[in-house]
Design an enzyme around this catalytic site. Structure first.
Site, PDB file in Angstrom:
ATOM      1  N   HIS A   1      -5.320  -6.473   3.609  1.00  0.00           N
ATOM      2  CA  HIS A   1      -4.421  -5.330   3.778  1.00  0.00           C
ATOM      3  C   HIS A   1      -3.767  -5.388   5.155  1.00  0.00           C
ATOM      4  O   HIS A   1      -4.416  -5.127   6.169  1.00  0.00           O
ATOM      5  CB  HIS A   1      -5.201  -4.022   3.618  1.00  0.00           C
ATOM      6  CG  HIS A   1      -5.657  -3.786   2.215  1.00  0.00           C
ATOM      7  ND1 HIS A   1      -5.086  -2.835   1.402  1.00  0.00           N
ATOM      8  CD2 HIS A   1      -6.592  -4.417   1.470  1.00  0.00           C
ATOM      9  CE1 HIS A   1      -5.668  -2.875   0.212  1.00  0.00           C
ATOM     10  NE2 HIS A   1      -6.583  -3.816   0.223  1.00  0.00           N
TER      11      HIS A   1
ATOM     12  N   CYS B   1       0.843  -1.189   0.000  1.00  0.00           N
ATOM     13  CA  CYS B   1       0.000   0.000   0.000  1.00  0.00           C
ATOM     14  C   CYS B   1       0.880   1.241   0.000  1.00  0.00           C
ATOM     15  O   CYS B   1       1.904   1.307   0.675  1.00  0.00           O
ATOM     16  CB  CYS B   1      -0.956  -0.019   1.195  1.00  0.00           C
ATOM     17  SG  CYS B   1      -0.529   1.057   2.546  1.00  0.00           S
ATOM     18  N   GLU B   2       0.476   2.216  -0.797  1.00  0.00           N
ATOM     19  CA  GLU B   2       1.318   3.399  -0.954  1.00  0.00           C
ATOM     20  C   GLU B   2       1.211   4.354   0.235  1.00  0.00           C
ATOM     21  O   GLU B   2       1.995   5.273   0.359  1.00  0.00           O
ATOM     22  CB  GLU B   2       0.998   4.130  -2.260  1.00  0.00           C
ATOM     23  CG  GLU B   2      -0.352   4.799  -2.307  1.00  0.00           C
ATOM     24  CD  GLU B   2      -0.594   5.476  -3.647  1.00  0.00           C
ATOM     25  OE1 GLU B   2       0.125   5.180  -4.615  1.00  0.00           O
ATOM     26  OE2 GLU B   2      -1.521   6.302  -3.714  1.00  0.00           O
ATOM     27  N   HIS B   3       0.246   4.135   1.100  1.00  0.00           N
ATOM     28  CA  HIS B   3       0.102   5.030   2.253  1.00  0.00           C
ATOM     29  C   HIS B   3       0.989   4.618   3.421  1.00  0.00           C
ATOM     30  O   HIS B   3       1.435   5.455   4.182  1.00  0.00           O
ATOM     31  CB  HIS B   3      -1.364   5.056   2.707  1.00  0.00           C
ATOM     32  CG  HIS B   3      -2.302   5.502   1.639  1.00  0.00           C
ATOM     33  ND1 HIS B   3      -3.474   4.866   1.334  1.00  0.00           N
ATOM     34  CD2 HIS B   3      -2.202   6.534   0.762  1.00  0.00           C
ATOM     35  CE1 HIS B   3      -4.077   5.480   0.328  1.00  0.00           C
ATOM     36  NE2 HIS B   3      -3.320   6.490  -0.035  1.00  0.00           N
ATOM     37  N   HIS B   4       1.213   3.310   3.582  1.00  0.00           N
ATOM     38  CA  HIS B   4       1.984   2.829   4.729  1.00  0.00           C
ATOM     39  C   HIS B   4       3.183   1.983   4.330  1.00  0.00           C
ATOM     40  O   HIS B   4       3.973   1.593   5.185  1.00  0.00           O
ATOM     41  CB  HIS B   4       1.078   2.017   5.664  1.00  0.00           C
ATOM     42  CG  HIS B   4      -0.128   2.767   6.142  1.00  0.00           C
ATOM     43  ND1 HIS B   4      -1.343   2.700   5.506  1.00  0.00           N
ATOM     44  CD2 HIS B   4      -0.286   3.615   7.182  1.00  0.00           C
ATOM     45  CE1 HIS B   4      -2.217   3.472   6.145  1.00  0.00           C
ATOM     46  NE2 HIS B   4      -1.599   4.045   7.168  1.00  0.00           N
TER      47      HIS B   4
ATOM     48  N   CYS C   1      -1.700  -3.384   6.349  1.00  0.00           N
ATOM     49  CA  CYS C   1      -1.612  -2.062   6.990  1.00  0.00           C
ATOM     50  C   CYS C   1      -2.854  -1.801   7.837  1.00  0.00           C
ATOM     51  O   CYS C   1      -2.784  -1.101   8.839  1.00  0.00           O
ATOM     52  CB  CYS C   1      -1.380  -0.958   5.961  1.00  0.00           C
ATOM     53  SG  CYS C   1      -2.816  -0.528   4.981  1.00  0.00           S
TER      54      CYS C   1
ATOM     55  N   GLN D   1      -5.389  -0.636  -4.026  1.00  0.00           N
ATOM     56  CA  GLN D   1      -6.073  -1.748  -4.700  1.00  0.00           C
ATOM     57  C   GLN D   1      -6.995  -1.263  -5.824  1.00  0.00           C
ATOM     58  O   GLN D   1      -7.078  -1.883  -6.879  1.00  0.00           O
ATOM     59  CB  GLN D   1      -6.873  -2.544  -3.659  1.00  0.00           C
ATOM     60  CG  GLN D   1      -7.524  -3.792  -4.229  1.00  0.00           C
ATOM     61  CD  GLN D   1      -8.271  -4.587  -3.174  1.00  0.00           C
ATOM     62  OE1 GLN D   1      -7.956  -4.514  -1.984  1.00  0.00           O
ATOM     63  NE2 GLN D   1      -9.272  -5.337  -3.588  1.00  0.00           N
TER      64      GLN D   1
HETATM   65 ZN   LIG Z   1      -2.063   1.342   4.070  1.00  0.00          ZN
END
Ligand SMILES: [Zn+2]
Length: 207
Positions: A165, A96-99, A167, A137
């Site tokens: 996920h 995931c690009e956020h975490h 994360c 995703q």
């Molecule tokens: Zn994430």
């Protein structure tokens, strides 16, 4: 009707992005990160960790160096077959690009050809080329759909992605084993009958 399954991309030529300069820089930064989180990068267990993480990160993001649409276009052949082609259970691992924490699961892809076909393993390669980069995703689902639509110009494309996920799970935002489903359809799959036929074939129940 042609239902095929693939669970690996074993024919996929693995690209090593192990150029020394990039690895050295990543290694330096990961060592700094270890210090910042309160670790001692000089202790035995961690001595080679920055180097390993650097190589691992380059492996997990090798999709940036791939052009899946070009790859697909180079593997097209013509045939009169006009029935739905389904490739289900394509296992993928992404981050995931956020975490920058993994999400992983299975992609199911179908298309109805309009004269142009490609090898089944190529569909799995498209999925993995988009998975091996920092992702969300939803975007991955659409990128896979667009790539196949653009390269093969079929009567329709269907993509369903089911993923867990980490994360969300590791931070307690989501219960373990909870699965997120995304889907995207073009052309003939916008028709309920065709779409349901595909969803039945992949054994999918929308929750
Ligand atoms: Zn994430």
């Amino acid at each position: 009707m042609d239902l095929k399954s693939t669970d690996s991309d074993s024919k996929y030529a693995r690209i090593d992005r192990f150029d020394d300069k990039t690895i050295k820089e990543l290694e330096y930064h990961y060592k700094e990160i270890l210090k910042l989180i309160g670790e001692n990068p000089e202790r035995e267990g961690l001595l080679k960790t920055p180097f390993r993480v650097a190589k691992s990160m380059l492996f997990l993001t090798q999709g940036y160096e791939m052009n899946p649409c070009e790859m697909l276009q180079s593997a097209v052949f013509t045939d009169e077959y006009r029935e739905m082609i389904v490739v289900k259970d394509i296992v993928f691992y992404s981050m995931c690009e956020h975490h920058m924490i993994p999400f992983f699961g299975k992609a199911h892809v179908a298309y109805i050809p309009n004269g142009k076909l490609t090898g089944l393993s190529k569909i799995a390669r498209v999925v993995n080329a988009y998975a091996r980069r920092l992702q969300i995703q939803e975007r991955m689902t659409t990128q896979i759909k667009d790539c196949i639509q653009n390269a093969l110009d079929p009567l329709g494309v269907a993509v369903v992605v089911e993923a867990q996920h980490l994360c969300m799970q590791m931070r307690g935002v989501e219960s373990p084993n909870s699965v997120t489903t995304t889907s995207d359809f073009t052309g003939a799959f916008k028709n309920n009958v065709t779409r349901n036929e595909f969803l039945n074939l992949i054994g999918h129940k929308f929750h």
